[in-house]
Design an enzyme around this catalytic site. Structure first.
Site, PDB file in Angstrom:
ATOM      1  N   HIS A 144      10.959   6.663   7.885  1.00 14.53           N
ATOM      2  CA  HIS A 144      11.417   6.786   6.513  1.00 14.53           C
ATOM      3  C   HIS A 144      12.922   6.928   6.506  1.00 14.53           C
ATOM      4  O   HIS A 144      13.513   7.498   7.426  1.00 14.53           O
ATOM      5  CB  HIS A 144      10.731   7.966   5.820  1.00 14.53           C
ATOM      6  N   ASN A 156      10.286   4.813   2.477  1.00 15.05           N
ATOM      7  CA  ASN A 156      10.151   3.769   3.499  1.00 15.05           C
ATOM      8  C   ASN A 156      11.459   3.016   3.760  1.00 15.05           C
ATOM      9  O   ASN A 156      12.256   2.814   2.846  1.00 15.05           O
ATOM     10  CB  ASN A 156       9.119   2.744   3.045  1.00 15.05           C
ATOM     11  N   ARG A 197       0.829  -1.215   0.000  1.00 16.07           N
ATOM     12  CA  ARG A 197       0.000   0.000   0.000  1.00 16.07           C
ATOM     13  C   ARG A 197       0.864   1.266   0.000  1.00 16.07           C
ATOM     14  O   ARG A 197       0.977   1.965  -0.989  1.00 16.07           O
ATOM     15  CB  ARG A 197      -0.957  -0.023   1.207  1.00 16.07           C
ATOM     16  N   ASP A 198       1.498   1.573   1.110  1.00 19.80           N
ATOM     17  CA  ASP A 198       2.326   2.772   1.221  1.00 19.80           C
ATOM     18  C   ASP A 198       3.450   2.752   0.191  1.00 19.80           C
ATOM     19  O   ASP A 198       3.776   3.752  -0.440  1.00 19.80           O
ATOM     20  CB  ASP A 198       2.896   2.856   2.644  1.00 19.80           C
ATOM     21  N   CYS A 200      10.081   9.271  -1.697  1.00 23.71           N
ATOM     22  CA  CYS A 200       9.573  10.387  -0.916  1.00 23.71           C
ATOM     23  C   CYS A 200       8.953  11.389  -1.881  1.00 23.71           C
ATOM     24  O   CYS A 200       9.642  11.897  -2.764  1.00 23.71           O
ATOM     25  CB  CYS A 200      10.709  11.035  -0.133  1.00 23.71           C
ATOM     26  N   HIS A 260       7.073   4.215  12.281  1.00 23.04           N
ATOM     27  CA  HIS A 260       7.023   4.122  10.814  1.00 23.04           C
ATOM     28  C   HIS A 260       8.078   5.089  10.307  1.00 23.04           C
ATOM     29  O   HIS A 260       7.793   6.253  10.056  1.00 23.04           O
ATOM     30  CB  HIS A 260       5.604   4.531  10.371  1.00 23.04           C
TER      31      HIS A 260
END
Lengths: 316, 322
Positions: A215, A255, A21-22, A246, A213
């Site tokens: 990055h 990520n 998803r992300d 990003c 979470h």
């Protein structure tokens, strides 16, 4: 005598895989539905306990997720895995439930400007919107995960007060989110700001209900995750092959890679239940499909023809 | 599982507490040893013209780095990239207060280095017998005997010697390496007269647990003030390993501008950790380095253009406006 480690680490860390998803949402290439399904199916075989499958947002906003219903209905759901989906509002929530979702996620922000620019409303307004979703989800016994973005900095506002992050986290938790994931959306955080933020947030919400979470845009993700573990956090979001750049820095990474996180955790003797080599395979698959190189350093090191492949494995 | 709580901690103290390890806080200052021009370039495939090397070192001097490993006095047959060692030493603008160590694998190299104006040299031991044999064709003991000649001559000449130990967290041939073996080699280098011992995770396989265990063993034999960490980022673990090292009292970190220097054991894989990324983390922690990050990034951009390669530094990638 200098003690080796005055930190205690969790025995087990739950990995929340956000690649499908992300990750995919932030990739330029449109990915065919069949590929998405195969990716999720491969990830389901790795031992990952949570795989964020898709997002029930309007396809106008996020064309990559237009096939959300098809994806959710076609994946092989392993009984050991949870498949949360994003639901930004009631409409998305209803569609998700109709498509068979058994867990959903909502996204708040710790930055007003980010909230307005990203979803066109204030933090307060967004939380009102989520309240509806969370209430309805509760009635239907569907767990809701909360996300707070810009926890360590905002592309528009710069540094974010840790007390503001704590406020938003607390609201999501009290509304009924079983877990809140703290997102370093632009990857600017360092162990110092991570510790400060967690210190504030932990005053309001138990660590067992928190996740990080991170990055890797500035290469800080693993150091930040390590800091979070030292502070009692035991849930970590990551993305296979480090999918998802990003959107605020062209060419920069986004990520953190699941493979690299696993390598660190396993090296430290922390259990995850995940088979690293199977994740590397899944990463290989999606990178070929996307015609891009992996962002995972572990995958790069263990690539074909690499001596590292033939080396005696020290950490698996 | 014991959860850390920071009750009754003042706003300033929380930062100190984060790094607390047996009562020690994170260092206030960290010395960065920039190895790009030597370790970095040595492991790059493209041969770099002498003027480019000199300009790189000069830019790094301007960026505020306190130590810059300039070149290596090995035989050009083995390391063609370093064939211009004398020219480089003589061509750089030596900034006052900055140290420019050079590698000297043996007495011959040492003598050539001193002749060329070196004021500090470095010697490399290994914690793995197989690696020593494969890399420099002799056992660890034999290599240490060779280095004793160098340290003796260096003492007489008033030249400082830095020691390196490679394969401290794993060896491409032997696999696991015992922390006690590393401690033994480090101790011998220190007793010989090396003022500092840099512990190298040569293939980047280490993780924070192993790093902590290693430092515990080595710091029993060598004072922690005399230790440095040289982490490779081949598995993405470098910054996490460096953070643990800082928490255990290490205050000297080796790194390479733009993350120059791939891994000779894994084609396409990365090697040295990028100085920009290390500095970003340290400054974010409120730790002083004396380094000007924008100037450092300029140096990184310069050398990447010359090498026609992309930077390996994530900080540099993030701030690139391409």
């Amino acid at each position: 005598v200098l003690l080796a480690l005055t930190h205690e680490y969790p025995e087990y860390v739950k990995i929340v895989e956000v690649g499908p998803r992300d990750g995919l949402q932030n990739e330029k290439e449109m990915v065919p539905t069949g590929v998405k399904i195969q990716l999720i199916d491969m990830l389901s075989e790795t031992g990952l306990p949570v795989i964020e499958a898709t997002s029930f947002v309007s396809s106008k906003w996020v064309p990559q997720m237009a096939d959300h219903t098809e994806v959710l209905q076609a994946i092989h759901r392993s009984s050991h895995v949870r498949y949360p989906v994003l639901t930004p509002n009631m409409h998305g929530f209803q569609d998700a439930v109709a498509a068979g979702a058994t867990e959903v996620a909502v996204f708040g922000s710790a930055s007003e400007t980010f909230s307005r620019k990203n979803i066109n409303c204030s933090i307060d307004e967004s939380i009102l919107r989520f309240e509806e979703v969370i209430c309805t989800a509760k009635q239907r016994q569907i767990p809701v995960r909360g996300y707070v973005s810009c926890a360590l900095g905002c592309p528009y506002e710069g540094p974010i007060e840790s007390t503001k992050v704590a406020e938003v986290v607390k609201r999501l938790y009290e509304l009924g989110c079983y877990e809140v994931s703290l997102g370093d959306t632009i990857g600017v955080g360092t162990p110092g700001s991570m510790a400060k933020m967690l210190h504030s947030v932990k005053k309001e919400v138990p660590s067992s209900a928190l996740a990080v979470h991170c990055h890797d845009t500035y290469g800080q993700a693993l150091a930040n995750i390590l800091t979070a573990l030292q502070m009692g956090i035991c849930t970590v979001d990551s993305s296979v092959a480090g999918l998802g750049g990003c959107p605020y820095a062209q060419g920069a990474s986004g990520n953190v890679s699941t493979e690299d996180v696993l390598y660190m955790l396993h090296g430290m003797g922390i259990k995850t239940g995940v088979d690293l080599s199977k994740v590397i395979e899944a990463g290989d698959f999606i990178c070929k499909a996307l015609n891009r190189k992996t962002n995972s350093k572990v995958a790069q090191a263990r690539g074909d023809n690499s001596m590292h492949c033939r080396m005696k494995k020290i950490n698996t | 599982v014991r959860v850390f709580s920071f009750f009754n901690v003042s706003p300033v103290q929380w930062l100190v507490q984060v790094g607390a390890s047996a009562g020690k806080a994170l260092p206030q200052r960290v010395k960065i040893v920039e190895v790009g021009p030597r370790d970095g370039l040595q492991n790059e495939k493209t041969l770099v013209p002498t003027e480019v090397k000199i300009h790189l070192i000069d830019m790094l001097s301007e960026a505020g780095l306190p130590v810059i490993e300039a070149t290596s006095f090995v035989s050009p047959e083995w390391v063609p990239q370093m064939a211009d060692q004398v020219e480089v030493m003589k061509g750089i603008n030596r900034r006052p207060g900055v140290s420019y160590p050079v590698l000297t694998p043996n007495l011959k190299g040492f003598q050539a280095a001193v002749k060329a104006g070196a004021a500090e040299v470095a010697i490399f031991g290994a914690a793995s017998e197989l690696f020593s044999k494969k890399n420099i064709n002799c056992s660890v003991d034999e290599s240490l005997q060779r280095f004793e000649e160098v340290t003796k001559a260096a003492k007489e000449a008033g030249v400082r010697v830095r020691g390196y130990v490679s394969c401290v967290l794993g060896c491409p041939y032997e696999g696991q390496v015992s922390p006690d073996k590393v401690a033994q080699v480090a101790k011998r280098l220190y007793s010989m007269g090396c003022y500092e011992i840099s512990l190298g995770d040569t293939i980047g396989v280490g993780t924070p647990g192993g790093m902590a265990e290693l430092l515990e063993a080595v710091s029993r034999e060598v004072p922690v003030d005399a230790l440095a960490v040289h982490c490779h980022d081949t598995y993405g673990q470098a910054l996490a390993n460096i953070l643990i090292a800082l928490q255990m009292g290490i205050s000297v970190v080796d790194s390479s501008v733009a993350g120059l220097g791939g891994c000779p054991y894994a084609q396409g894989a990365s090697g040295n950790v990028a100085t920009e990324d290390v500095v970003y983390m340290l400054h974010g922690l409120g730790i002083q380095t004396g380094v000007d990050l924008p100037k450092l990034m300029d140096a990184g951009a310069f050398i990447c253009r010359s090498l026609n390669r992309k930077t390996s530094s994530k900080v540099a990638q993030a701030t690139c406006k391409l």
